[in-house]
Design an enzyme around this catalytic site. Structure first.
Site, PDB file in Angstrom:
ATOM      1  N   ASP A 126      49.491  26.275  54.145  1.00 14.47           N
ATOM      2  CA  ASP A 126      48.035  26.456  54.198  1.00 14.47           C
ATOM      3  C   ASP A 126      47.823  27.841  54.801  1.00 14.47           C
ATOM      4  OD1 ASP A 126      45.375  26.596  54.990  1.00 14.47           O
ATOM      5  OD2 ASP A 126      45.272  24.497  55.595  1.00 14.47           O
ATOM      6  N   SER A 139      40.308  40.655  42.336  1.00 10.12           N
ATOM      7  CA  SER A 139      39.292  40.242  41.361  1.00 10.12           C
ATOM      8  C   SER A 139      38.519  41.476  40.927  1.00 10.12           C
ATOM      9  CB  SER A 139      38.350  39.254  42.045  1.00 10.12           C
ATOM     10  OG  SER A 139      37.198  39.036  41.280  1.00 10.12           O
ATOM     11  N   TYR A 196      31.765  36.568  48.451  1.00  7.62           N
ATOM     12  CA  TYR A 196      33.058  36.579  47.747  1.00  7.62           C
ATOM     13  C   TYR A 196      33.500  38.034  47.511  1.00  7.62           C
ATOM     14  CZ  TYR A 196      36.547  35.939  44.049  1.00  7.62           C
ATOM     15  OH  TYR A 196      37.699  35.982  43.303  1.00  7.62           O
ATOM     16  N   LYS A 225      36.849  40.175  48.756  1.00  8.82           N
ATOM     17  CA  LYS A 225      37.814  40.815  47.859  1.00  8.82           C
ATOM     18  C   LYS A 225      37.793  42.349  48.026  1.00  8.82           C
ATOM     19  CE  LYS A 225      39.623  37.149  45.756  1.00  8.82           C
ATOM     20  NZ  LYS A 225      41.018  36.751  45.907  1.00  8.82           N
TER      21      LYS A 225
HETATM   22  P1  NAD Z   1      42.063  27.767  41.557  1.00  5.77           P
HETATM   23  O1  NAD Z   1      40.929  27.190  42.331  1.00  5.77           O
HETATM   24  O2  NAD Z   1      42.638  26.972  40.449  1.00  5.77           O
HETATM   25  O3  NAD Z   1      43.269  28.193  42.526  1.00  5.77           O
HETATM   26  C1  NAD Z   1      43.098  28.591  43.863  1.00  5.77           C
HETATM   27  C2  NAD Z   1      44.234  27.972  44.645  1.00  5.77           C
HETATM   28  O4  NAD Z   1      44.138  28.380  46.022  1.00  5.77           O
HETATM   29  C3  NAD Z   1      44.160  26.425  44.610  1.00  5.77           C
HETATM   30  O5  NAD Z   1      45.423  25.917  44.272  1.00  5.77           O
HETATM   31  C4  NAD Z   1      43.765  26.066  46.024  1.00  5.77           C
HETATM   32  O6  NAD Z   1      44.263  24.817  46.429  1.00  5.77           O
HETATM   33  C5  NAD Z   1      44.410  27.222  46.789  1.00  5.77           C
HETATM   34  N1  NAD Z   1      43.903  27.335  48.153  1.00  5.77           N
HETATM   35  C6  NAD Z   1      42.601  27.300  48.580  1.00  5.77           C
HETATM   36  N2  NAD Z   1      42.584  27.342  49.928  1.00  5.77           N
HETATM   37  C7  NAD Z   1      43.882  27.410  50.345  1.00  5.77           C
HETATM   38  C8  NAD Z   1      44.505  27.476  51.606  1.00  5.77           C
HETATM   39  N3  NAD Z   1      43.788  27.430  52.746  1.00  5.77           N
HETATM   40  N4  NAD Z   1      45.864  27.558  51.667  1.00  5.77           N
HETATM   41  C9  NAD Z   1      46.603  27.568  50.533  1.00  5.77           C
HETATM   42  N5  NAD Z   1      46.066  27.474  49.298  1.00  5.77           N
HETATM   43  C10 NAD Z   1      44.721  27.403  49.219  1.00  5.77           C
HETATM   44  O7  NAD Z   1      41.550  29.180  41.012  1.00  5.77           O
HETATM   45  P2  NAD Z   1      42.381  30.408  40.384  1.00  5.77           P
HETATM   46  O8  NAD Z   1      41.475  30.980  39.368  1.00  5.77           O
HETATM   47  O9  NAD Z   1      43.736  30.023  40.013  1.00  5.77           O
HETATM   48  O10 NAD Z   1      42.399  31.402  41.646  1.00  5.77           O
HETATM   49  C11 NAD Z   1      43.559  32.090  42.051  1.00  5.77           C
HETATM   50  C12 NAD Z   1      43.160  33.451  42.592  1.00  5.77           C
HETATM   51  O11 NAD Z   1      42.579  34.224  41.534  1.00  5.77           O
HETATM   52  C13 NAD Z   1      42.132  33.421  43.722  1.00  5.77           C
HETATM   53  O12 NAD Z   1      42.518  34.327  44.734  1.00  5.77           O
HETATM   54  C14 NAD Z   1      40.847  33.878  43.043  1.00  5.77           C
HETATM   55  O13 NAD Z   1      39.982  34.533  43.948  1.00  5.77           O
HETATM   56  C15 NAD Z   1      41.395  34.825  41.993  1.00  5.77           C
HETATM   57  N6  NAD Z   1      40.489  35.046  40.866  1.00  5.77           N
HETATM   58  C16 NAD Z   1      40.110  34.014  40.057  1.00  5.77           C
HETATM   59  C17 NAD Z   1      39.230  34.262  39.005  1.00  5.77           C
HETATM   60  C18 NAD Z   1      38.759  33.185  38.052  1.00  5.77           C
HETATM   61  O14 NAD Z   1      37.790  33.407  37.306  1.00  5.77           O
HETATM   62  N7  NAD Z   1      39.417  32.031  37.989  1.00  5.77           N
HETATM   63  C19 NAD Z   1      38.732  35.560  38.800  1.00  5.77           C
HETATM   64  C20 NAD Z   1      39.145  36.577  39.639  1.00  5.77           C
HETATM   65  C21 NAD Z   1      40.026  36.315  40.674  1.00  5.77           C
END
Ligand code: NAD
Length: 293
Positions: A62, A139, A152, A156
């Site tokens: 975590d 992002s 957010y 970032k």
């Molecule tokens: P997602 O919600 O599927 O994955 C995020 C993961 O982070 C999840 O598995 C969640 O359990 C984990 N997480 C949250 N809090 C946590 C903690 N305290 N300790 C450990 N793990 C934790 O979404 P995703 O799209 O796979 O996101 C992954 C990354 O990509 C993130 O950093 C997000 O900001 C970035 N991102 C996503 C998008 C999008 O549109 N999906 C766009 C730009 C950037």
């Protein structure tokens, strides 16, 4: 041949899960797939045909819990870590007036301080070996302000500043840092993030104009995710390149979707042109930055 060892945070879903599955199936990597709740590791194992290959180890981590980060680092450093992927992240949408102190602090705890804690835990060993790669899920929202995503984007932008500063110092240690900057990606991210219902109690007391803008933003955002979002498989290439190329860049965008707006932002440093173009793009029904899709 020795396997490349990779530790990834946030592997219970989305990009982290996809990356862990891809690398573990490849055979050339040893993957430490980390997540807060080990019970959620089932999804990763299902992706790999139901059993855990010797290329994969699922660990509890975590990013908001220093002891949990330290325990994972202790476990891995009995080996040697080649690549650290700071991927865990959460979102927060809505008018700034509706963002609670607690929600904002939680977001920064995960997105910024979580990445810092994780890097701090693994960096000393990489420095001693004078080798390593650090990949950070940033992002488009780390490069340009997005409406109703102020907190957010703040987190970032902070990650971008952190990593750009760090990259300069890591160069003599032969440690490469890459920020992978995604636009919309089809994961549970949008469904999971905190955002107020436009008709809900959190919006009470907010002026009608902001409520109207927020409704229009939500429609725009749903359309963007429906029509333009990338699939997880599409963004994995950026991570693989950052791991595999001899001198990876500091920044790797996964999509050209926002390039016109980014160019406009950089070419007009006082920011006025960007603010107008983004407003028109989201609320004006127009095409921002000329050839914005
Ligand atoms: P997602 O919600 O599927 O994955 C995020 C993961 O982070 C999840 O598995 C969640 O359990 C984990 N997480 C949250 N809090 C946590 C903690 N305290 N300790 C450990 N793990 C934790 O979404 P995703 O799209 O796979 O996101 C992954 C990354 O990509 C993130 O950093 C997000 O900001 C970035 N991102 C996503 C998008 C999008 O549109 N999906 C766009 C730009 C950037």
């Amino acid at each position: 041949m020795e396997r490349t060892t990779v530790l990834i945070t946030g592997c219970s879903s989305g990009i982290g899960l996809g990356l862990a599955a891809r690398l573990a199936a490849d055979g050339r990597f040893k993957v430490y797939a980390t997540m807060r709740d080990l019970a959620k590791g089932k999804r990763l194992l299902e992706r790999l045909g139901g059993c855990c290959p010797d290329t994969l180890e699922v660990l509890q981590l975590d990013v908001t819990d220093l002891r949990s980060v330290a325990a994972a680092a202790q476990r891995v450093q009995e080996q040697r870590l080649d690549v650290l992927v700071c991927n865990a992240g959460v979102g927060l949408m809505g008018p700034l007036e509706t963002c609670s102190e607690q929600a904002m602090k939680t977001l920064f705890e995960v997105n910024l301080f979580g990445a810092i804690r994780t890097i701090q835990a693994f960096l000393p060993a990489m420095k001693r070996r004078r080798a390593g790669r650090i990949l950070v899920s940033s992002s488009i929202g780390g490069l340009q302000g997005l409406p109703f995503n102020a907190v957010y984007c703040a987190s970032k932008f902070a990650v971008e500043g952190l990593c750009e500063s760090l990259a300069v110092v890591l160069r003599p240690f032969n440690i490469h840092l890459t920020l992978v900057e995604c636009g919309p990606v089809n994961t549970s991210f949008l469904a999971n993030l905190r955002r107020p219902d436009p008709n809900g109690s959190e919006m009470q007391g907010l002026d009608a104009e902001t409520r109207g803008l927020y409704r229009r933003f939500l429609q725009h955002c749903q359309g963007l995710f429906r029509d333009k979002a990338q699939e997880v498989e599409d963004v994995l290439q950026a991570f693989l390149e950052a791991m595999g190329t001899p001198c990876p860049p500091l920044r790797r965008l996964t999509t050209q979707l926002f390039t016109p707006l980014l160019r406009l932002r950089l070419s007009s440093p006082d920011g006025s042109a960007y603010v107008q173009a983004m407003h028109d793009f989201v609320f004006g029904g127009g095409q921002a930055g000329g050839d914005q899709p």
